[in-house]
Design an enzyme around this catalytic site. Sequence first.
Site, PDB file in Angstrom:
ATOM      1  N   ARG A  27      -8.073   3.929  12.978  1.00 29.74           N
ATOM      2  CA  ARG A  27      -7.155   5.047  13.230  1.00 29.74           C
ATOM      3  C   ARG A  27      -6.610   5.064  14.651  1.00 29.74           C
ATOM      4  NH1 ARG A  27      -5.763   6.531   8.147  1.00 29.74           N
ATOM      5  NH2 ARG A  27      -7.591   7.005   6.874  1.00 29.74           N
ATOM      6  N   ASP A  39       0.856  -1.193   0.000  1.00 31.64           N
ATOM      7  CA  ASP A  39       0.000   0.000   0.000  1.00 31.64           C
ATOM      8  C   ASP A  39       0.890   1.240   0.000  1.00 31.64           C
ATOM      9  OD1 ASP A  39      -2.463   1.337   0.058  1.00 31.64           O
ATOM     10  OD2 ASP A  39      -2.349   1.612   2.216  1.00 31.64           O
ATOM     11  N   LYS A  55      -4.385  -1.874  10.242  1.00 32.26           N
ATOM     12  CA  LYS A  55      -4.667  -1.975   8.814  1.00 32.26           C
ATOM     13  C   LYS A  55      -4.883  -3.405   8.347  1.00 32.26           C
ATOM     14  CE  LYS A  55      -4.023   1.020   6.254  1.00 32.26           C
ATOM     15  NZ  LYS A  55      -4.935   2.022   5.650  1.00 32.26           N
ATOM     16  N   TYR A  58       1.238   5.730  -0.541  1.00 33.73           N
ATOM     17  CA  TYR A  58       0.803   6.975   0.123  1.00 33.73           C
ATOM     18  C   TYR A  58       1.022   8.084  -0.898  1.00 33.73           C
ATOM     19  CZ  TYR A  58       0.637  10.034   4.360  1.00 33.73           C
ATOM     20  OH  TYR A  58       0.318  10.945   5.341  1.00 33.73           O
ATOM     21  N   GLU A 105      -9.900  12.755   6.983  1.00 33.89           N
ATOM     22  CA  GLU A 105      -9.790  14.062   6.323  1.00 33.89           C
ATOM     23  C   GLU A 105     -11.134  14.769   6.251  1.00 33.89           C
ATOM     24  OE1 GLU A 105      -7.078  14.249   2.678  1.00 33.89           O
ATOM     25  OE2 GLU A 105      -7.547  12.111   2.846  1.00 33.89           O
ATOM     26  N   TYR A 133       1.905   2.584  15.595  1.00 32.67           N
ATOM     27  CA  TYR A 133       2.712   2.723  14.382  1.00 32.67           C
ATOM     28  C   TYR A 133       4.092   3.331  14.592  1.00 32.67           C
ATOM     29  CZ  TYR A 133       2.306   7.780  13.438  1.00 32.67           C
ATOM     30  OH  TYR A 133       2.419   9.140  13.477  1.00 32.67           O
ATOM     31  N   HIS A 152      -3.789  14.173   0.293  1.00 29.41           N
ATOM     32  CA  HIS A 152      -4.038  13.340   1.467  1.00 29.41           C
ATOM     33  C   HIS A 152      -2.889  13.456   2.464  1.00 29.41           C
ATOM     34  CE1 HIS A 152      -5.104   9.938   3.977  1.00 29.41           C
ATOM     35  NE2 HIS A 152      -3.954   9.333   3.676  1.00 29.41           N
ATOM     36  N   ASP A 165      -9.162   0.237   1.702  1.00 31.47           N
ATOM     37  CA  ASP A 165      -8.208  -0.251   2.693  1.00 31.47           C
ATOM     38  C   ASP A 165      -8.639   0.264   4.064  1.00 31.47           C
ATOM     39  OD1 ASP A 165      -6.040  -1.720   3.463  1.00 31.47           O
ATOM     40  OD2 ASP A 165      -4.600  -0.114   3.166  1.00 31.47           O
ATOM     41  N   THR A 211      -8.857  -5.690   3.810  1.00 28.78           N
ATOM     42  CA  THR A 211      -8.712  -4.804   2.660  1.00 28.78           C
ATOM     43  C   THR A 211      -9.665  -5.315   1.597  1.00 28.78           C
ATOM     44  OG1 THR A 211      -6.368  -4.343   3.113  1.00 28.78           O
ATOM     45  CG2 THR A 211      -7.157  -3.932   0.870  1.00 28.78           C
ATOM     46  N   GLN A 262      -4.042   2.227  15.002  1.00 29.25           N
ATOM     47  CA  GLN A 262      -2.874   2.599  14.198  1.00 29.25           C
ATOM     48  C   GLN A 262      -2.048   3.683  14.890  1.00 29.25           C
ATOM     49  OE1 GLN A 262      -3.899   3.929  10.260  1.00 29.25           O
ATOM     50  NE2 GLN A 262      -1.784   4.343   9.671  1.00 29.25           N
ATOM     51  N   GLU A 270      -9.167   3.843  -2.586  1.00 26.34           N
ATOM     52  CA  GLU A 270      -7.904   3.657  -3.290  1.00 26.34           C
ATOM     53  C   GLU A 270      -8.121   2.968  -4.635  1.00 26.34           C
ATOM     54  OE1 GLU A 270      -4.702   2.070  -1.029  1.00 26.34           O
ATOM     55  OE2 GLU A 270      -5.440   2.829   0.895  1.00 26.34           O
ATOM     56  N   GLU A 330     -10.565   4.008   3.305  1.00 29.95           N
ATOM     57  CA  GLU A 330      -9.578   4.634   2.441  1.00 29.95           C
ATOM     58  C   GLU A 330      -9.930   4.270   1.013  1.00 29.95           C
ATOM     59  OE1 GLU A 330      -5.615   3.655   3.659  1.00 29.95           O
ATOM     60  OE2 GLU A 330      -5.662   5.042   5.347  1.00 29.95           O
TER      61      GLU A 330
END
Length: 412
Positions: free
Chosen positions: A232, A121, A248, A123, A356, A239, A128, A228, A252, A235, A196, A194
């Site tokens: 939050r 994955d 995560k 970024y 976001e 992380y 974003h 995905d 997916t 994570q 994607e 997410e």
Amino acid sequence: MSDATPLELPEGDLFGPDNLPYGVFTTEDDPDLRRIGVRYGPYVLDAGSAADAFGSSHTGLLQKPNLNPLMAAGRPVWQAVRAELRSWLTAPEHAGTVTQYLIRLEDVTLHLPFEVADYVDFYASEHHATNVGRIFRPGGEPLTPNWKHLPIGYHGRSGTVVVSGTPVARPQGQRKAPDETSPSFGPSRRLDIEAEVGFVVGAPSGLGEPVPQSDFREHVFGVCLVNDWSARDIQAWEYVPLGPFLGKSFATSVSAWVTPLDALDAARTEPPRRTHPLLDYLEDSAGGEPGGLDLRISVSLNGHTIAEPPFSAMYWTAAQQLAHMTVNGASLRTGDLFASGTVSGPEVRQRGCLLELTWSGRDPVELPDGKRTFLEDGDEVVITAWAPGPDGSRIGLGEVSGRIHPAADRNG
């Protein structure tokens, strides 16, 4: 269109002869027999049976239970099979034969179309990454120093890639809010999406052999939509310093249809202007085929559109991601999936995740059934997209959907 003429699609159908995405299906009368299908309007073509009826030399590949053998065969075979499919579905002399192998979409069950090898994955959206940086590092530089120099990515978990429509259980794990003194265990309180775009690798590469951008078409079989899912709060606590893990890896979701890369030729577009010089293996300003794709994505929550992210705004292209993913000598395997990372544009309505859209919960999304900061049990997310096709037509990408189920009953 009538049942008597299933080959005559209405004008503007997103799944016409310029598209022909691949999937895998079963039918109620034979639920254990997985077959390769090709979507044509509201129908699924039983590709293996049709190939056998027409005496195709590719019948063996099209009678497999998933797409991996076809994907491994390489681009010349992909092009030959696609030309055959298009001929069977459009040439008048084939109509009587091919219609025998069309099944209505509502009469099939769709499955994960390929066996996933590795999952990466990225970024790749500057909008974003900038928004996330501003949320988590207010007052600081939103982009990390390396962001404009390389496509940032991480290795995910291929075993939890699931087909569209698979329920998603709310993950549990450790969470620690900023005002808490120690972590607690329980269901994620900040479950997110997410939006994607995923790229599916067909032809493999050898260990120690980097794949240049110019070989992108030789290795990438097609495109699918990806959600995905992201916890939050789990994570955020886990992380540092290594990156995404349990927040995560629980699920997916990918669309049940893989759109051939060749179907998106008319959607090719220039990526955004580069603001920093790139190293040679990532440089893409010397001409040739544009690396961007003009995909128009729509995200709905419980039937109401909440975002329309533009894929054309992605800073890093899929070809650059593939080049970076292999520049250290890492090999490609048939069935590798690499995803773009959250797709977001410059406007609020173009943000591809709730983090976001709600600015980390500060500005809830208004829905007819109430406000949302993050996902609640029972919420259903559906991501769709289309791309420009030949002569002003549109190419549809298969949707990816998922409904949130309560966390499993277990204790930490």
